[in-house]
Design an enzyme around this catalytic site. Structure first.
Site, PDB file in Angstrom:
ATOM      1  CE1 TYR A  74      11.258 -22.074  62.370  1.00 23.57           C
ATOM      2  CE2 TYR A  74      10.737 -20.341  63.554  1.00 23.57           C
ATOM      3  CZ  TYR A  74      10.548 -21.519  63.329  1.00 23.57           C
ATOM      4  OH  TYR A  74       9.516 -22.136  64.036  1.00 23.57           O
ATOM      5  CG  HIS A  75       9.389 -17.372  57.434  1.00 23.33           C
ATOM      6  ND1 HIS A  75       9.691 -16.087  57.830  1.00 23.33           N
ATOM      7  CD2 HIS A  75       9.837 -17.391  56.028  1.00 23.33           C
ATOM      8  CE1 HIS A  75      10.282 -15.528  56.824  1.00 23.33           C
ATOM      9  NE2 HIS A  75      10.480 -16.052  55.908  1.00 23.33           N
ATOM     10  CB  ALA A 141      13.954 -10.823  59.365  1.00 23.84           C
ATOM     11  CB  ILE A 142      13.235  -6.098  55.843  1.00 21.65           C
ATOM     12  CG1 ILE A 142      11.934  -5.846  56.882  1.00 21.65           C
ATOM     13  CG2 ILE A 142      12.668  -5.929  54.774  1.00 21.65           C
ATOM     14  CD1 ILE A 142      12.088  -4.475  57.015  1.00 21.65           C
ATOM     15  CB  CYS A 173      20.107 -12.182  58.958  1.00 26.59           C
ATOM     16  SG  CYS A 173      18.278 -12.254  58.767  1.00 26.59           S
TER      17      CYS A 173
END
Length: 219
Positions: A74-75, A141-142, A173
């Site tokens: 999510y962003h 998160a990446i 994720c």
């Protein structure tokens, strides 16, 4: 897009993705140097190649399918998103690049806010350890894509508590046995301006990515 007065404005995800591709092409061609784009997006879910149907939102929220690795995330407001667009070297490949981005975030959180992030074996990103009342929880998160030895996508650091609620609609994720947290949740303090966190993170990224980041662009 990017720095807007004392804080980051909202940058549409699709427009930012188009910008990333444009900048990526220019970096690959050598017409501009390495870039780092700092943004804040309106609420959006993005799904990497390995996202399974059961991991998508349970409420019918639209999802943007993207060309990065990983699963769904999510962003949204309160989250600092960074897109380093840099050319890797034979010595420093994608895994080392991810580890260096993680370290930049870990060092920034510890040095500026006394929040001590960790790595978790087998799980990308920056985490906070279980503390007896809460499980391990992800604060950053990446997810990256490397094309023509040049990176796209990047990291998403949850800065304010506002950023964490929508993660409840997905399996973030693909990890169901851990939580999600934010810098504000961990410090118990007021919400920090995202631009303040971005400015604190800049020198750490420069230090960790010094093998290639010879110039910087902020958009």
């Amino acid at each position: 897009m990017g720095f807007d007065g004392d804080d980051l404005g909202l940058s549409d995800y699709q427009e930012t993705w188009d910008l990333q591709r444009n900048v990526h092409a220019q970096v690959v061609a050598g017409t501009i140097g390495p870039q780092v784009l700092f943004v804040q997006h309106p609420s959006v879910y993005t799904a990497g190649h390995r996202t399974q149907p059961e991991e998508r939102p349970r409420d019918g929220t639209p999802v943007v399918d993207v060309d990065r690795g990983g699963k769904i995330t999510y962003h949204g407001p309160g989250q600092l998103v960074g897109y380093p667009i840099i050319t890797l070297t034979r010595k420093y490949g994608p895994l080392e690049y991810v580890r260096r981005v993680e370290q930049a975030v870990i060092d920034t959180l510890a040095d500026h806010w006394d929040v001590h992030g960790i790595r978790v074996d087998g799980r990308t990103g920056v985490w906070l350890p279980a503390d007896g009342q809460r499980p391990e929880r992800k604060i950053c998160a990446i997810g990256v894509r490397v094309a023509k030895m040049t990176t796209m996508h990047g990291f998403a650091l949850n800065v304010t508590s506002q950023a964490t609620g929508p993660f409840g609609n997905i399996i973030p994720c693909g990890i169901s046995d851990a939580g999600v947290t934010s810098l504000q949740d961990e410090t118990g303090g007021p919400a920090l301006p995202l631009v303040e966190v971005a400015r604190a993170l800049e020198p750490q990224l420069e230090r960790q990515l010094a093998f290639t980041l010879t110039s910087r662009g902020l958009v």
